[in-house]
Design an enzyme around this catalytic site. Sequence first.
Site, PDB file in Angstrom:
ATOM      1  N   ARG A 101      21.634  -3.315 -19.674  1.00 13.46           N
ATOM      2  CA  ARG A 101      22.743  -2.361 -19.677  1.00 13.46           C
ATOM      3  C   ARG A 101      23.856  -2.871 -20.593  1.00 13.46           C
ATOM      4  NH1 ARG A 101      25.296  -0.455 -14.060  1.00 13.46           N
ATOM      5  NH2 ARG A 101      26.406  -2.430 -14.299  1.00 13.46           N
ATOM      6  N   ASP A 161      20.232  -5.884 -15.421  1.00 16.29           N
ATOM      7  CA  ASP A 161      21.291  -4.905 -15.125  1.00 16.29           C
ATOM      8  C   ASP A 161      22.559  -5.654 -14.692  1.00 16.29           C
ATOM      9  OD1 ASP A 161      22.439  -2.413 -14.660  1.00 16.29           O
ATOM     10  OD2 ASP A 161      21.504  -2.153 -12.699  1.00 16.29           O
ATOM     11  N   ASP A 187      25.087   4.521 -15.761  1.00 16.68           N
ATOM     12  CA  ASP A 187      25.154   5.413 -14.595  1.00 16.68           C
ATOM     13  C   ASP A 187      25.727   6.772 -14.972  1.00 16.68           C
ATOM     14  OD1 ASP A 187      24.119   3.304 -13.300  1.00 16.68           O
ATOM     15  OD2 ASP A 187      25.972   2.716 -12.300  1.00 16.68           O
TER      16      ASP A 187
END
Length: 849
Positions: free
Chosen positions: A501, A441, A517
């Site tokens: 991500r 991430d 997110d």
Amino acid sequence: MMRVFKVLFAIAAILSTTFAWHVCQDEPFCKELRSRSTSKFTVDYDSFQENCFSGTLVNSINNQNYDLNITFHHDDVVRIRIRESNAEIKPIPSALLDDLVVGKVFCSVDCDSISIVGGNHQAFVNFTDFSITTTNLITNDVIHVNGARDMFVGDSLALKVTFENMQNAYGIPEHGDNLKLKDTKNDEPYRHYNLDYGYYQTESRESLYGSVPVLYAHGVRPEGESHVSGVFWHNPAQTFVDIDHSNNSITVDFISQAGTLDLFILPGGDFKSAVSNYVKLTGTAPLPPLFAMGYHQSRYSYLTQEDVLRVAKGLQDGEFPLDVMWLDIDYTDGKRYFTWDYNAFPDPIAMQYELSQRNLRLVTIIDPHIKAENGYFVYDQMRENGYYVMNPDGTIYQGSCWPGLSSYVDFFNPDALNWWSSLYGYSTYANTTAIVHIWNDMNEPSVFDVEEKTMAWDILHYGNIQHKEVHNMYGHMQTKGTYQGLVNREEGHQRPFLLTRSHFAGTQRYAAIWTGDNIATWEHLRVSIPICLSEALAGISFCGADVGGFIERPSDELFQRWYQLGAWYPFMRAHSNNEQDYREPFLYPEEIQGRFRTALRQRYAHLPYWYTTWYEHQRYGQPVMRPLVYNYPNDENVNAIDTEFMIGDNILIAPVLYEGANELDVYLPEEDIWFYLSNKEQNEFRVISSSHVRSVDMDSVPVFYRGGSIIPRKDIVRGSTQLMQEDPYNLYIFAKNNNASGTLYEDDTVSFSYQSNEYNYLSLTFDGIKMESKAIDTFSSYNGHFSIGSVFIYFDEMPSVFYAQAVLTSDGSTTKYPVLQFENMLQIDFNTVIEDRNFDFVLKYLSVN
Ligand SMILES: *[C@@H]1O[C@H](CO)[C@@H](O)[C@H](O)[C@H]1NC(C)=O
Ligand SMILES: *[C@@H]1O[C@H](CO)[C@@H](O)[C@H](O)[C@H]1NC(C)=O
Ligand SMILES: *[C@@H]1O[C@H](CO)[C@@H](O)[C@H](O)[C@H]1NC(C)=O
Ligand SMILES: *[C@@H]1O[C@H](CO)[C@@H](O)[C@H](O)[C@H]1NC(C)=O
Ligand SMILES: *[C@@H]1O[C@H](CO)[C@@H](O)[C@H](O)[C@H]1NC(C)=O
């Protein structure tokens, strides 16, 4: 995850203005290049004499020379490279596969032009205005690469490509926007600049976490036949993309901050071949282990060992199928990756043992920022070996992230990358076992408290590479190292699962992605579909959004709808941030739990179909999750549809995406007939052959099967994928004009043995009275347990005879089974183990006169 903002709701609107996410005007290179139009380039005729596909371009203003190379790959893909002749050559990694096939070409050089023919394509270079025109010699599709414009200004570069006779554009993820790309003539261009952009906007061309600069143009000719071509801008620097729909053409303008010009023209024909041409360059995802297709339960964060086990038990006791538990950053000792907080996780091995007893896996997070602290072994090794990202003066770069002051691993350094891989070994990543898989991430990379929350452009990597030259590839390089580490850890015997991500072209070779997110809103529920569809067209099929939304708490209604949709994401994970109360499915009232359970069971029942579709993805490169326009490019009604999608060729999902909906407008492509899967009666299907408005309630998950298909399922849903491995296959035959066909793939689900031909890939065909299973690859074989449970045959028009028996021929013997006849369906309960995968059954009827 994003940084935690305490006052979440009120400042949401303000955030977007206080955080100045850049637009074209904010970036001098973009502002400058976007408005340039005149050319200063001419082609040096003599330079092309020696070798017809490489020569020299001259910039007539400053007399600077540029090398031009035109090559053909896999016969039809045209690659155009232009580089300043005396530019420093830096070790910037490629996103391409290593083994691009270079095609044969035939050239003829004229005094003012060259013609290069490879495969069915011609590239025509006009020396006067330096323009390149590619023509598909079969379809006559024409694509212009327009050199009549200043391509290079300082370090930055731009190029326009025009697709003639095209009306729609798709691709260039990742943006929180519709599937069909918008015209940007009088608006902001799409931006590619990987950023940790929490609270992101929908209906926006701002950049998100990943960038894949591949675009497809789609058009329908006056005669009604569709055609698709693509372009891949192989450049990992910040890039703006303008799209212009004028003149019945799609003109795309790539404007990059740095790099060399490396452009691929992807001739198509249909959508499948355009995407397949892209995938030949950047690869497909390796076949994921089966468990990765199951349900993933995450939270930022499960805080203790007990917490993890309690949630796993809660889900399994509540009969929610589950495959993977996740650990976000708090499991570490002070955000030092590759360590454990032993106060909260006193015995990680015992925890993993219990998870494995439950047939579960564990995913732990490992980020690229390394706490800058002497004595932390990862930091010490990185510092001692010079494996870090540097300031312009060569000193170690420091930025702020989860652990506080941090330094960043330089994945562009090949030795650093090997070292990074080695960290995943069991001796360095202490107290981990083979059930641990990984999540990378914050790898845009995220740097707190600086402009746009990322590294400055002049930060240095290995080989004197400036950060701005490779920004969009930083996370990609991390996943490359991580994937190799996970393969090495089990000496190549175990397929890894990895989530990232940040991503770039080619990341599909190493990792799955999710949409970052997101927020618990209906807009974010809806936008998850076009984001993942655009990614899938760009080669990255393994995509999902946090079910329920990461930020804020979903209403019960939204949450149920999200499980119903999420059950059809290629990657299904529920995740929430640490501001939220726990919201695992078993914490909800029984009625809602029932809907979560139904959604998850629907996913698990289709695992054989998912697994087969994934196998075909890695073999043929076709997306797993597809927009309707991919499967039905000739149907003008589907161009802009991104509220429905398909998994493979045969299943169409039309989820409910609006609050309080009691009606749903469904479009079903008219080329096919469709069978509706009723959620209430598990095996009840009806033929639906046209678009319609249907009434929906909270239990409705409109899913349609294509007439003419055979769908393998496993209907006894158990606690995890592993427990279902030996269950019988049920075959659902949806006959169209008495015909249907499908495929079924099986192997051991976890190892790489399938690459040594230990698998079965079966073709299933039905002609109205006979269904036949045949191995597609006679050289392959997998000897696992295989049994057929029931076969259900649905007809668009039920035959007028009464079938009494089905005669199964398998393993050298024949056996008779009764046929149960219903209103529009025949059912045969075989419930038999079959060794030889080549088998068939024939329906025998009693005449009714
Ligand atoms: C073009 O090809 C030549 C010969 O293969 C090579 O030396 C040169 O580096 C290439 N130039 C570019 C810009 O790729
Ligand atoms: C090359 O481009 C020039 C300038 O646009 C144009 O006049 C000429 O016709 C072109 N040549 C060919 C062979 O298309
Ligand atoms: C469309 O055609 C007009 C007239 O030829 C031209 O000026 C314009 O640049 C074209 N637009 C694009 C995007 O090519
Ligand atoms: C593994 O965990 C145990 C606690 O369960 C701890 O005592 C031990 O030191 C750890 N092993 C390593 C190599 O850190
Ligand atoms: C059914 O499939 C067979 C081959 O499996 C084919 O020959 C036949 O034409 C098909 N019939 C129809 C009506 O599509």
